[in-house]
Design a protein around this motif. Structure first.
Motif, PDB file in Angstrom:
ATOM      1  N   LYS A  77       0.833  -1.211   0.000  1.00 26.80           N
ATOM      2  CA  LYS A  77       0.000   0.000   0.000  1.00 26.80           C
ATOM      3  C   LYS A  77       0.866   1.259   0.000  1.00 26.80           C
ATOM      4  N   HIS A  78       1.945   1.222   0.767  1.00 27.42           N
ATOM      5  CA  HIS A  78       2.867   2.364   0.811  1.00 27.42           C
ATOM      6  C   HIS A  78       3.483   2.612  -0.572  1.00 27.42           C
ATOM      7  N   ASN A  81       1.004   4.284  -2.672  1.00 27.95           N
ATOM      8  CA  ASN A  81       0.787   5.674  -2.244  1.00 27.95           C
ATOM      9  C   ASN A  81       1.887   6.615  -2.715  1.00 27.95           C
ATOM     10  N   ILE A  82       3.130   6.131  -2.777  1.00 28.54           N
ATOM     11  CA  ILE A  82       4.224   7.016  -3.214  1.00 28.54           C
ATOM     12  C   ILE A  82       4.431   6.948  -4.730  1.00 28.54           C
ATOM     13  N   LYS A  83       3.574   6.192  -5.402  1.00 29.59           N
ATOM     14  CA  LYS A  83       3.598   6.071  -6.867  1.00 29.59           C
ATOM     15  C   LYS A  83       4.874   5.420  -7.402  1.00 29.59           C
ATOM     16  N   SER A 113      -2.138  -1.769  -9.444  1.00 29.02           N
ATOM     17  CA  SER A 113      -1.864  -0.334  -9.333  1.00 29.02           C
ATOM     18  C   SER A 113      -0.543   0.128  -9.930  1.00 29.02           C
ATOM     19  N   TYR A 163       9.532   3.784   3.795  1.00 35.19           N
ATOM     20  CA  TYR A 163       8.504   3.083   4.570  1.00 35.19           C
ATOM     21  C   TYR A 163       8.961   2.959   6.017  1.00 35.19           C
TER      22      TYR A 163
END
Length: 175
Positions: A77-78, A81-83, A113, A163
């Motif tokens: 997920k991290h 989130n940071i692409k 993603s 992270y």
């Protein structure tokens, strides 16, 4: 291929390890081999070592046979989130080893993603994105503008991405 890892050498007589490759069609089994060895106890990470026993499913690859823990899910997920981006090819055993380190559930997050398929025959392929990013080989991660080629242990990805969450990862890559 010569195997030099002392743990793997010890396991050879037990026939746990299959040393075929994806290009060898004489030895096929219904499932790929993901060797997970517990080092000390249940809380220690298991070592992942992948050598395919069968050809990958065209366009998709091999099934992910490991399961994710909370740390793997949080890191996935991290990374989303940071692409971050992960550049892969469906037929690449090293790319599959990276998937095994995350486990099935966490890799579903990455797959939907931030994974970029570089082979035009792959599912949802974007070889032009790989060319534009000047990817030297697969797997390659791009995190905060820096490239990390080859299979990355999850602690390495955590450090590279900033992270700070749970780092009790279930699996580590064999050396």
């Amino acid at each position: 291929m010569a195997i030099k890892h002392p743990v793997l050498l010890a396991l050879l007589p037990l026939s746990i390890l299959c040393v075929s490759t994806a290009s060898v069609s004489a030895l096929h089994s219904p499932r790929p081999t993901a060797l997970a060895l517990t080092k000390d106890n249940q809380k220690s990470p298991s070592i992942i070592f992948f050598l395919p026993k069968e050809r990958p499913q065209t366009g998709v690859g091999w099934s992910i046979t490991t399961t994710s823990g909370e740390a793997e899910l949080a890191l996935a997920k991290h990374l989303v989130n940071i692409k971050a981006k992960e550049y892969v090819a469906w037929w690449c055993p090293h790319c599959h080893e990276q998937k095994l380190l995350f486990g099935k559930e966490a890799y579903q997050i990455i797959n939907s993603s931030i994974k970029v398929e570089c082979d035009k025959r792959g599912l949802n392929a974007h070889p032009d994105w790989c060319d534009a990013a000047k990817i030297p080989g697969v797997p390659t991660w791009v995190i905060n503008g820096h490239q990390y080629s080859g299979v990355q242990n999850l602690k390495e990805l955590a450090k590279a991405s900033g992270y700070k969450g749970d780092m009790n990862f279930r699996y580590i890559q064999s050396e």
